[in-house]
Write an enzyme that holds these catalytic residues in place. Structure first.
Site, PDB file in Angstrom:
ATOM      1  N   THR A  63       0.802  -1.227   0.000  1.00  0.00           N
ATOM      2  CA  THR A  63       0.000   0.000   0.000  1.00  0.00           C
ATOM      3  C   THR A  63       0.835   1.277   0.000  1.00  0.00           C
ATOM      4  O   THR A  63       1.938   1.306   0.562  1.00  0.00           O
ATOM      5  CB  THR A  63      -0.908   0.011   1.254  1.00  0.00           C
ATOM      6  OG1 THR A  63      -1.410   1.331   1.463  1.00  0.00           O
ATOM      7  CG2 THR A  63      -0.167  -0.389   2.514  1.00  0.00           C
TER       8      THR A  63
ATOM      9  N   GLU B 148       0.249   3.608   1.850  1.00  0.00           N
ATOM     10  CA  GLU B 148       0.388   4.015   3.260  1.00  0.00           C
ATOM     11  C   GLU B 148       1.810   3.753   3.771  1.00  0.00           C
ATOM     12  O   GLU B 148       2.231   4.336   4.769  1.00  0.00           O
ATOM     13  CB  GLU B 148      -0.618   3.265   4.129  1.00  0.00           C
ATOM     14  CG  GLU B 148      -2.026   3.802   4.041  1.00  0.00           C
ATOM     15  CD  GLU B 148      -2.207   5.143   4.748  1.00  0.00           C
ATOM     16  OE1 GLU B 148      -1.822   5.253   5.920  1.00  0.00           O
ATOM     17  OE2 GLU B 148      -2.724   6.070   4.112  1.00  0.00           O
TER      18      GLU B 148
ATOM     19  N   TYR C 115      -1.577   0.091  10.996  1.00  0.00           N
ATOM     20  CA  TYR C 115      -1.870  -0.593   9.726  1.00  0.00           C
ATOM     21  C   TYR C 115      -0.657  -0.561   8.806  1.00  0.00           C
ATOM     22  O   TYR C 115      -0.218  -1.598   8.289  1.00  0.00           O
ATOM     23  CB  TYR C 115      -3.065   0.091   9.049  1.00  0.00           C
ATOM     24  CG  TYR C 115      -3.265  -0.280   7.591  1.00  0.00           C
ATOM     25  CD1 TYR C 115      -3.887  -1.466   7.242  1.00  0.00           C
ATOM     26  CD2 TYR C 115      -2.827   0.571   6.564  1.00  0.00           C
ATOM     27  CE1 TYR C 115      -4.072  -1.819   5.896  1.00  0.00           C
ATOM     28  CE2 TYR C 115      -3.010   0.237   5.233  1.00  0.00           C
ATOM     29  CZ  TYR C 115      -3.627  -0.958   4.899  1.00  0.00           C
ATOM     30  OH  TYR C 115      -3.809  -1.290   3.576  1.00  0.00           O
TER      31      TYR C 115
ATOM     32  N   LYS D  17       1.807  -3.545   7.419  1.00  0.00           N
ATOM     33  CA  LYS D  17       1.977  -3.765   5.979  1.00  0.00           C
ATOM     34  C   LYS D  17       3.454  -3.664   5.572  1.00  0.00           C
ATOM     35  O   LYS D  17       3.867  -4.230   4.564  1.00  0.00           O
ATOM     36  CB  LYS D  17       1.137  -2.757   5.187  1.00  0.00           C
ATOM     37  CG  LYS D  17      -0.357  -3.065   5.188  1.00  0.00           C
ATOM     38  CD  LYS D  17      -0.697  -4.201   4.222  1.00  0.00           C
ATOM     39  CE  LYS D  17      -2.199  -4.387   4.048  1.00  0.00           C
ATOM     40  NZ  LYS D  17      -2.541  -5.427   3.056  1.00  0.00           N
TER      41      LYS D  17
HETATM   42  P1  NAP Z   1     -11.583  -4.518   2.115  1.00  0.00           P
HETATM   43  O1  NAP Z   1     -12.728  -4.181   1.226  1.00  0.00           O
HETATM   44  O2  NAP Z   1     -11.564  -4.037   3.512  1.00  0.00           O
HETATM   45  O3  NAP Z   1     -11.495  -6.131   2.142  1.00  0.00           O
HETATM   46  C1  NAP Z   1     -10.668  -6.810   3.059  1.00  0.00           C
HETATM   47  C2  NAP Z   1     -10.900  -8.281   2.920  1.00  0.00           C
HETATM   48  O4  NAP Z   1     -10.073  -8.975   3.876  1.00  0.00           O
HETATM   49  C3  NAP Z   1     -12.350  -8.732   3.221  1.00  0.00           C
HETATM   50  O5  NAP Z   1     -12.678  -9.785   2.350  1.00  0.00           O
HETATM   51  C4  NAP Z   1     -12.247  -9.232   4.646  1.00  0.00           C
HETATM   52  O6  NAP Z   1     -13.242 -10.167   4.989  1.00  0.00           O
HETATM   53  C5  NAP Z   1     -10.880  -9.892   4.590  1.00  0.00           C
HETATM   54  N1  NAP Z   1     -10.305 -10.133   5.915  1.00  0.00           N
HETATM   55  C6  NAP Z   1     -10.237  -9.296   6.967  1.00  0.00           C
HETATM   56  N2  NAP Z   1      -9.658  -9.898   8.019  1.00  0.00           N
HETATM   57  C7  NAP Z   1      -9.348 -11.155   7.619  1.00  0.00           C
HETATM   58  C8  NAP Z   1      -8.767 -12.274   8.255  1.00  0.00           C
HETATM   59  N3  NAP Z   1      -8.397 -12.236   9.541  1.00  0.00           N
HETATM   60  N4  NAP Z   1      -8.587 -13.417   7.546  1.00  0.00           N
HETATM   61  C9  NAP Z   1      -9.008 -13.488   6.253  1.00  0.00           C
HETATM   62  N5  NAP Z   1      -9.576 -12.464   5.597  1.00  0.00           N
HETATM   63  C10 NAP Z   1      -9.743 -11.308   6.266  1.00  0.00           C
HETATM   64  O7  NAP Z   1     -10.207  -4.082   1.452  1.00  0.00           O
HETATM   65  P2  NAP Z   1      -9.870  -3.767  -0.084  1.00  0.00           P
HETATM   66  O8  NAP Z   1     -10.085  -2.322  -0.313  1.00  0.00           O
HETATM   67  O9  NAP Z   1     -10.525  -4.765  -0.943  1.00  0.00           O
HETATM   68  O10 NAP Z   1      -8.295  -3.988  -0.093  1.00  0.00           O
HETATM   69  C11 NAP Z   1      -7.739  -5.259  -0.412  1.00  0.00           C
HETATM   70  C12 NAP Z   1      -6.304  -5.307   0.091  1.00  0.00           C
HETATM   71  O11 NAP Z   1      -5.527  -4.285  -0.525  1.00  0.00           O
HETATM   72  C13 NAP Z   1      -6.159  -5.113   1.596  1.00  0.00           C
HETATM   73  O12 NAP Z   1      -5.076  -5.917   2.017  1.00  0.00           O
HETATM   74  C14 NAP Z   1      -5.789  -3.637   1.728  1.00  0.00           C
HETATM   75  O13 NAP Z   1      -5.071  -3.428   2.912  1.00  0.00           O
HETATM   76  C15 NAP Z   1      -4.946  -3.450   0.482  1.00  0.00           C
HETATM   77  N6  NAP Z   1      -4.929  -2.107  -0.119  1.00  0.00           N
HETATM   78  C16 NAP Z   1      -6.106  -1.483  -0.441  1.00  0.00           C
HETATM   79  C17 NAP Z   1      -6.075  -0.252  -1.077  1.00  0.00           C
HETATM   80  C18 NAP Z   1      -7.345   0.456  -1.461  1.00  0.00           C
HETATM   81  O14 NAP Z   1      -7.284   1.643  -1.780  1.00  0.00           O
HETATM   82  N7  NAP Z   1      -8.478  -0.234  -1.496  1.00  0.00           N
HETATM   83  C19 NAP Z   1      -4.838   0.343  -1.397  1.00  0.00           C
HETATM   84  C20 NAP Z   1      -3.668  -0.337  -1.074  1.00  0.00           C
HETATM   85  C21 NAP Z   1      -3.720  -1.571  -0.463  1.00  0.00           C
HETATM   86  P3  NAP Z   1     -14.714  -9.693   5.487  1.00  0.00           P
HETATM   87  O15 NAP Z   1     -15.483  -9.392   4.238  1.00  0.00           O
HETATM   88  O16 NAP Z   1     -15.205 -10.884   6.230  1.00  0.00           O
HETATM   89  O17 NAP Z   1     -14.514  -8.483   6.355  1.00  0.00           O
HETATM   90  O1  G4F Z   2     -10.629   6.745   2.906  1.00  0.00           O
HETATM   91  P1  G4F Z   2      -9.630   6.612   3.981  1.00  0.00           P
HETATM   92  O2  G4F Z   2     -10.075   5.983   5.251  1.00  0.00           O
HETATM   93  O3  G4F Z   2      -8.421   5.838   3.332  1.00  0.00           O
HETATM   94  P2  G4F Z   2      -6.867   5.710   3.722  1.00  0.00           P
HETATM   95  O4  G4F Z   2      -6.627   5.991   5.140  1.00  0.00           O
HETATM   96  O5  G4F Z   2      -6.102   6.509   2.719  1.00  0.00           O
HETATM   97  O6  G4F Z   2      -6.609   4.137   3.509  1.00  0.00           O
HETATM   98  C1  G4F Z   2      -7.065   3.455   2.355  1.00  0.00           C
HETATM   99  O7  G4F Z   2      -6.096   3.558   1.331  1.00  0.00           O
HETATM  100  C2  G4F Z   2      -4.832   2.953   1.643  1.00  0.00           C
HETATM  101  C3  G4F Z   2      -3.915   3.178   0.429  1.00  0.00           C
HETATM  102  O8  G4F Z   2      -3.230   4.389   0.580  1.00  0.00           O
HETATM  103  C4  G4F Z   2      -5.053   1.476   1.898  1.00  0.00           C
HETATM  104  F1  G4F Z   2      -3.867   0.869   2.168  1.00  0.00           F
HETATM  105  C5  G4F Z   2      -6.006   1.293   3.064  1.00  0.00           C
HETATM  106  O9  G4F Z   2      -6.264  -0.104   3.235  1.00  0.00           O
HETATM  107  C6  G4F Z   2      -7.318   2.010   2.746  1.00  0.00           C
HETATM  108  O10 G4F Z   2      -7.932   1.341   1.667  1.00  0.00           O
HETATM  109  O11 G4F Z   2      -9.029   8.055   4.357  1.00  0.00           O
HETATM  110  C7  G4F Z   2      -8.483   8.921   3.376  1.00  0.00           C
HETATM  111  C8  G4F Z   2      -8.216  10.287   3.993  1.00  0.00           C
HETATM  112  C9  G4F Z   2      -7.444  10.237   5.313  1.00  0.00           C
HETATM  113  O12 G4F Z   2      -6.437  11.205   5.312  1.00  0.00           O
HETATM  114  C10 G4F Z   2      -8.478  10.589   6.372  1.00  0.00           C
HETATM  115  O13 G4F Z   2      -7.953  11.259   7.511  1.00  0.00           O
HETATM  116  O14 G4F Z   2      -9.466  10.891   4.301  1.00  0.00           O
HETATM  117  C11 G4F Z   2      -9.375  11.504   5.573  1.00  0.00           C
HETATM  118  N1  G4F Z   2     -10.717  11.628   6.160  1.00  0.00           N
HETATM  119  C12 G4F Z   2     -11.315  12.813   6.493  1.00  0.00           C
HETATM  120  N2  G4F Z   2     -12.512  12.573   7.059  1.00  0.00           N
HETATM  121  C13 G4F Z   2     -11.522  10.629   6.509  1.00  0.00           C
HETATM  122  C14 G4F Z   2     -12.671  11.208   7.075  1.00  0.00           C
HETATM  123  N3  G4F Z   2     -11.409   9.274   6.374  1.00  0.00           N
HETATM  124  C15 G4F Z   2     -12.445   8.506   6.793  1.00  0.00           C
HETATM  125  N4  G4F Z   2     -12.350   7.157   6.643  1.00  0.00           N
HETATM  126  N5  G4F Z   2     -13.571   9.053   7.381  1.00  0.00           N
HETATM  127  C16 G4F Z   2     -13.743  10.409   7.545  1.00  0.00           C
HETATM  128  O15 G4F Z   2     -14.745  10.876   8.060  1.00  0.00           O
END
Ligand code: NAP
Ligand code: G4F
Length: 364
Positions: free
Chosen positions: A140, A142, A174, A178
């Site tokens: 990520t 992050e 987190y 990672k």
């Molecule tokens: P998400 O929607 O939160 O999905 C997370 C998945 O992991 C869900 O299927 C969840 O199951 C499963 N999970 C949680 N805890 C687990 C455990 N203990 N054992 C097995 N499975 C588990 O996340 P996403 O946005 O699809 O992201 C996918 C991956 O990419 C994650 O690793 C995230 O950290 C990483 N990532 C995401 C972004 C982004 O912008 N989306 C960017 C960079 C990296 P449940 O459905 O049961 O909760």
């Molecule tokens: O949408 P966010 O919660 O995503 P964040 O923290 O960037 O993390 C997501 O992206 C990562 C990749 O860079 C993944 F690794 C991670 O698993 C996840 O998918 O927050 C984005 C920004 C933050 O700076 C937060 O402080 O939005 C700001 N924010 C402002 N108000 C808020 C809020 N975030 C959330 N969730 N809720 C608020 O009310």
């Protein structure tokens, strides 16, 4: 077996996190390429397969049964070993994680168990069983923390984007979990010769994004406000900037990383950064509304230009103890070596989310 893209394959993939945003799109992509897809699902007291119900059927009587779900958890290594032996996947996509940054401050130990040690458990299951599986790790942006802000604090004109060579400085439980997962993936590649790669993905969004992430929180609330179902949306840091892309394009990048001759690590990003505030503005523009702002800090409020009605407020509980202020990725390496390029603009992305939430509200 021949896929839509004329790629002949009878490959098997195993996805952890298949019920999540990315897992659901990846499963669809792989099915389209002719894969058999296995997914790990956590036991839950209520149904948690909503994002994949349209592709999943575990009924062997049905002809097109190419998605199979297995109970499992990244905290349970015996289960991972059994699944490896049983499925013998060609490709493993480790997307399972406690993926919410703010929540990781509340459950830091659990986040480390799943996101850090869970990755080790998976890699070790490959090593122990000797199954010849390729491994994708969901790393990520992050990981970079506030590297960009620190680099540029003296001179804004020096602003650069983050790439595979930029040093990491994670700033949440987190991101630190990672970081372990990132390095253990590289270590198993170097020590045991595994095909293991890291996708360093910048934020990517879709109508399937979890509702507590900021983009979806905004798109749902704006659709509700504009249809008279909600008055005000409360948020935290409005000036945080993210490089937001569209998820279906990003899962295609994951797959491409797994098809190379040699494993490598790649940034996937759009190369554009926008603030939370801009996301709000653009969401209201979908309805032809402008927002104006008054006050500062936690007293700041956003108003609709047309009616002067307050629609955005600040709630300090949404601020993070340490936030990442500015993310901007450089996807040049992915473009050159994977022939990967995102095509969805920021404006289009906002439209996709708001339109989908408006349809959900109208149909509910
Ligand atoms: P998400 O929607 O939160 O999905 C997370 C998945 O992991 C869900 O299927 C969840 O199951 C499963 N999970 C949680 N805890 C687990 C455990 N203990 N054992 C097995 N499975 C588990 O996340 P996403 O946005 O699809 O992201 C996918 C991956 O990419 C994650 O690793 C995230 O950290 C990483 N990532 C995401 C972004 C982004 O912008 N989306 C960017 C960079 C990296 P449940 O459905 O049961 O909760
Ligand atoms: O949408 P966010 O919660 O995503 P964040 O923290 O960037 O993390 C997501 O992206 C990562 C990749 O860079 C993944 F690794 C991670 O698993 C996840 O998918 O927050 C984005 C920004 C933050 O700076 C937060 O402080 O939005 C700001 N924010 C402002 N108000 C808020 C809020 N975030 C959330 N969730 N809720 C608020 O009310």
């Amino acid at each position: 077996m021949t896929s839509k893209n004329n790629i002949s394959t009878s490959k098997t993939a195993l996805i952890s996190g298949i019920t999540g945003q990315d897992g659901s799109y990846l499963a669809e992509l792989l099915l389209g390429k002719g894969y058999i897809v296995h997914g790990i699902v956590r036991r839950s007291s209520s149904f948690n397969t909503g994002r994949i119900d349209h592709i999943y059927n575990n009924n062997p009587e049905l002809k097109d049964s190419r998605v199979f779900l297995h109970y499992g958890d990244l905290t349970d290594s015996s289960n991972l070993n059994r699944l490896m032996e049983k499925i013998q996947p060609d490709e493993i996509y480790n997307l399972g994680a406690q993926s919410h940054v703010q929540v990781s401050f509340e459950v830091p130990e659990y986040t480390a168990e799943v996101d850090a040690v869970g990755t080790l458990r998976f890699l070790d299951a490959i090593r122990e069983t000797g199954v010849k599986s390729r491994f994708y790790q969901a790393s990520t942006s992050e990981l970079y923390g506030n590297t960009l802000v620190r680099q540029n604090s003296h001179n804004a004109s020096l602003i650069k984007s983050l790439n595979e060579d930029t040093p990491f400085r994670p700033s949440s439980p987190y991101a630190i979990a990672k970081l372990y997962a990132y390095w253990i993936t590289i270590n198993y590649r170097e020590a045991y010769g595994l095909y293991a790669c890291n996708g360093i993905l910048f934020n990517h969004e879709s109508p399937r994004r979890g509702e507590t992430f900021v983009t979806r929180k905004i798109s749902i609330a704006v659709a509700r406000i504009m249809t008279g179902k909600q008055d005000v949306l409360h948020l935290g840091n409005l000036d945080a900037r993210r490089d937001w892309g569209y998820t279906p394009e990003f899962v295609d990048g994951m797959w491409r990383m797994m098809q190379l001759d040699e494993p490598d690590d790649f940034v996937l990003a759009t190369g554009e950064s926008h603030s939370v505030r801009e996301f709000i503005t653009e969401s209201f523009r979908f309805f032809g509304e402008e927002i104006y702002w008054e006050g500062s800090g936690i007293a700041e409020k956003g108003y609709l230009q047309s009616t002067k009605k307050m629609v955005i407020g600040i709630d300090k509980s949404y601020f993070r103890l340490t936030d990442v202020e500015f993310l901007l990725g450089d996807p040049s390496k992915a473009k050159e070596k994977l022939n990967w390029q995102p095509n969805t603009s920021f404006k289009e992305l906002v439209k996709i989310l708001v339109e989908a939430d408006l349809a959900l509200i109208k149909n509910s």
